[in-house]
Design an enzyme around this catalytic site. Sequence first.
Site, PDB file in Angstrom:
ATOM      1  N   GLU A 246     -14.858 -16.995  15.548  1.00 55.22           N
ATOM      2  CA  GLU A 246     -15.816 -16.799  14.452  1.00 55.22           C
ATOM      3  C   GLU A 246     -17.138 -17.344  14.944  1.00 55.22           C
ATOM      4  OE1 GLU A 246     -15.044 -15.080  11.974  1.00 55.22           O
ATOM      5  OE2 GLU A 246     -12.879 -15.069  12.183  1.00 55.22           O
ATOM      6  N   CYS A 280     -23.194 -19.674   8.928  1.00 48.82           N
ATOM      7  CA  CYS A 280     -23.151 -18.421   9.697  1.00 48.82           C
ATOM      8  C   CYS A 280     -23.466 -17.255   8.786  1.00 48.82           C
ATOM      9  CB  CYS A 280     -21.774 -18.248  10.306  1.00 48.82           C
ATOM     10  SG  CYS A 280     -20.474 -18.336   9.079  1.00 48.82           S
TER      11      CYS A 280
HETATM   12  P1  NAP Z   1     -21.518 -24.962  18.592  1.00 47.80           P
HETATM   13  O1  NAP Z   1     -22.611 -25.791  19.123  1.00 47.80           O
HETATM   14  O2  NAP Z   1     -21.230 -23.675  19.252  1.00 47.80           O
HETATM   15  O3  NAP Z   1     -20.218 -25.902  18.570  1.00 47.80           O
HETATM   16  C1  NAP Z   1     -19.015 -25.489  17.985  1.00 47.80           C
HETATM   17  C2  NAP Z   1     -17.861 -26.277  18.588  1.00 47.80           C
HETATM   18  O4  NAP Z   1     -17.697 -25.885  19.960  1.00 47.80           O
HETATM   19  C3  NAP Z   1     -18.086 -27.779  18.601  1.00 47.80           C
HETATM   20  O5  NAP Z   1     -16.870 -28.447  18.386  1.00 47.80           O
HETATM   21  C4  NAP Z   1     -18.583 -28.038  20.026  1.00 47.80           C
HETATM   22  O6  NAP Z   1     -18.378 -29.342  20.473  1.00 47.80           O
HETATM   23  C5  NAP Z   1     -17.724 -27.042  20.788  1.00 47.80           C
HETATM   24  N1  NAP Z   1     -18.256 -26.643  22.086  1.00 47.80           N
HETATM   25  C6  NAP Z   1     -19.551 -26.555  22.451  1.00 47.80           C
HETATM   26  N2  NAP Z   1     -19.632 -26.129  23.740  1.00 47.80           N
HETATM   27  C7  NAP Z   1     -18.363 -25.946  24.174  1.00 47.80           C
HETATM   28  C8  NAP Z   1     -17.793 -25.525  25.405  1.00 47.80           C
HETATM   29  N3  NAP Z   1     -18.557 -25.200  26.441  1.00 47.80           N
HETATM   30  N4  NAP Z   1     -16.446 -25.448  25.507  1.00 47.80           N
HETATM   31  C9  NAP Z   1     -15.664 -25.767  24.449  1.00 47.80           C
HETATM   32  N5  NAP Z   1     -16.150 -26.181  23.256  1.00 47.80           N
HETATM   33  C10 NAP Z   1     -17.486 -26.260  23.113  1.00 47.80           C
HETATM   34  O7  NAP Z   1     -21.759 -24.613  17.046  1.00 47.80           O
HETATM   35  P2  NAP Z   1     -22.212 -25.575  15.876  1.00 47.80           P
HETATM   36  O8  NAP Z   1     -23.660 -25.873  16.054  1.00 47.80           O
HETATM   37  O9  NAP Z   1     -21.266 -26.701  15.710  1.00 47.80           O
HETATM   38  O10 NAP Z   1     -21.997 -24.594  14.613  1.00 47.80           O
HETATM   39  C11 NAP Z   1     -22.921 -23.625  14.277  1.00 47.80           C
HETATM   40  C12 NAP Z   1     -22.537 -22.265  14.846  1.00 47.80           C
HETATM   41  O11 NAP Z   1     -21.257 -21.881  14.372  1.00 47.80           O
HETATM   42  C13 NAP Z   1     -23.494 -21.171  14.355  1.00 47.80           C
HETATM   43  O12 NAP Z   1     -23.779 -20.274  15.390  1.00 47.80           O
HETATM   44  C14 NAP Z   1     -22.704 -20.505  13.234  1.00 47.80           C
HETATM   45  O13 NAP Z   1     -23.100 -19.175  12.972  1.00 47.80           O
HETATM   46  C15 NAP Z   1     -21.315 -20.583  13.770  1.00 47.80           C
HETATM   47  N6  NAP Z   1     -20.346 -20.466  12.677  1.00 47.80           N
HETATM   48  C16 NAP Z   1     -19.690 -19.273  12.512  1.00 47.80           C
HETATM   49  C17 NAP Z   1     -18.824 -19.105  11.436  1.00 47.80           C
HETATM   50  C18 NAP Z   1     -18.136 -17.787  11.212  1.00 47.80           C
HETATM   51  O14 NAP Z   1     -17.312 -17.707  10.301  1.00 47.80           O
HETATM   52  N7  NAP Z   1     -18.449 -16.755  11.980  1.00 47.80           N
HETATM   53  C19 NAP Z   1     -18.595 -20.170  10.553  1.00 47.80           C
HETATM   54  C20 NAP Z   1     -19.264 -21.372  10.753  1.00 47.80           C
HETATM   55  C21 NAP Z   1     -20.141 -21.518  11.827  1.00 47.80           C
HETATM   56  P3  NAP Z   1     -19.575 -30.431  20.538  1.00 47.80           P
HETATM   57  O15 NAP Z   1     -19.957 -30.723  19.140  1.00 47.80           O
HETATM   58  O16 NAP Z   1     -18.987 -31.584  21.236  1.00 47.80           O
HETATM   59  O17 NAP Z   1     -20.691 -29.790  21.321  1.00 47.80           O
END
Ligand code: NAP
Length: 486
Positions: A246, A280
């Site tokens: 997602e 999102c």
């Molecule tokens: P993010 O920066 O992509 O992080 C999401 C998760 O992934 C965190 O636990 C992060 O850990 C981890 N992560 C980051 N880099 C990684 C890697 N290279 N390998 C494995 N894991 C990794 O996103 P966010 O800022 O927390 O959340 C916002 C994003 O989520 C937005 O783009 C939003 O649209 C999306 N979202 C989508 C939905 C949907 O239903 N489509 C719902 C909610 C949110 P760390 O915190 O340690 O970096």
Amino acid sequence: MYTSYLVGDWIREGEKRKDYTPIDGGFIGYLLYPSEERLREAVHILYEKGRWLIRNTPGEERLEILDNAARMLQEHMDELTEALVYDAGKTYSAAKGEVQASIERLRRAPLDLKKIGGEYIPGDWSIQTLESEGIVRREPYGVVAAITPFNYPLYDTVMKIVSSILPGNAVLLKPSNKDPIAPLMFVKILIEAGFPKESISITLTPGSKLEPVLSDRRIHAVLLTGSSETGKKVLSAAGIKSYLMELGGGDPAIVLKDADLDDAAAKIVKGMISYSGQRCDAIKIILAEKEIYDELKDKILSELKKQVKVGDPRKPDTTVGPLIDSSTVDKAFEAVNQALAHGAKLLYGGTRKGSTYMTPVLLEAEKDILDKLTVYKEEIFAPVTLIVKVDNLDEAIRISNRRKYGLDAAVFSKNVELIRRAIRFLEVGAVYINDYPRHGIGYYPYGGRKDSGIGIEGIGYSINYVTSYKTIVYNYKGAKIWDYLV
Ligand code: NAP
């Protein structure tokens, strides 16, 4: 000190990171995470022991554990709400709503269990398979890695854990390091509710350091909610596995000339500013038909004046709290300034209020400059929205589909034929009619297309990505059970 839990132990040694509240930058505590070696040992135990412990727990008992957890969440409602307010910067009502949604998700678990079935296939479909029969059943993959984002730290954790453990998988959970306290509390509750200790781990490892572990072949499925960039990194690091992703988005709202404009304006503003635009499914682009454009714009501006109250999320009248960190506010202003430099007009907001606070922004842009604007091309995870005048529905659909994301769209109209046309042509995972998109409510499944993701998450749907089909063929040839005329 907040520490990782690995297959039965809260770890005591490892590296540390700091956790701050977005409310005023105050220090919350250290986050302790294990070495890669220690994490791999946990994966080994999840694989060798944990996946069998949970699989050998009867479905009825698994449901009982989840029901106990729901009850305990209810008992700890106040502490969980506080954790979401301080760690994620949510308002009290948003934080309470997230805890309530998590409780409801746990209580709806029996609906998932009903979907874990199979199919009987008779052998008389073909001459080659006469006197045999098959069943195709689902079984848990084994070990699931669940990676959750900062914006719904508790709900998303609960969603992924329920879907993974109901069919009998062990789980390695990796919450966002921006606000991991509520997920840590949930894992503690789950264990106290009777969940087998060696079937679960939660690690505070930074995302980038998790990649080598994800490629471990003993991890069979990865459930990720996060940005599209993280999705791409995880796909290339983890290799061939089952994925539910997602990812990023930001949604268009299309308003047609026959819509109830008061209703549309009120809902659109809610969809723009809720959790400070850090959703999102937040509305990032409003596409309004030219006949009602000016009237809708005025109504949206007066709704913004009515609904927006930027401030400390602990104050009861605040509707727009802080963003998760100051670099998110920096990025939002960079994108706004880039749009202004290309000829967009600022209609509302645009004031920075301290390191993590900003007034929501409404920008107006002509459709011919859209392809130059970062706010149109990329997801800005902040309350920044564009309003654009369009000739008709088809033009609105073309502008929506030209974006690389395809999460949801909202359509405001009373004309069923035009609504039906929008449903057919919009390249998105969900269309909300006369409402703003919202995923967290749990009952309706959600999932994106294009850069917005792979698969669909929700009750009765997520289990498709954590279970594998297995075909079993029973051969009775010569046993004279069937008398075929061949
Ligand atoms: P993010 O920066 O992509 O992080 C999401 C998760 O992934 C965190 O636990 C992060 O850990 C981890 N992560 C980051 N880099 C990684 C890697 N290279 N390998 C494995 N894991 C990794 O996103 P966010 O800022 O927390 O959340 C916002 C994003 O989520 C937005 O783009 C939003 O649209 C999306 N979202 C989508 C939905 C949907 O239903 N489509 C719902 C909610 C949110 P760390 O915190 O340690 O970096």
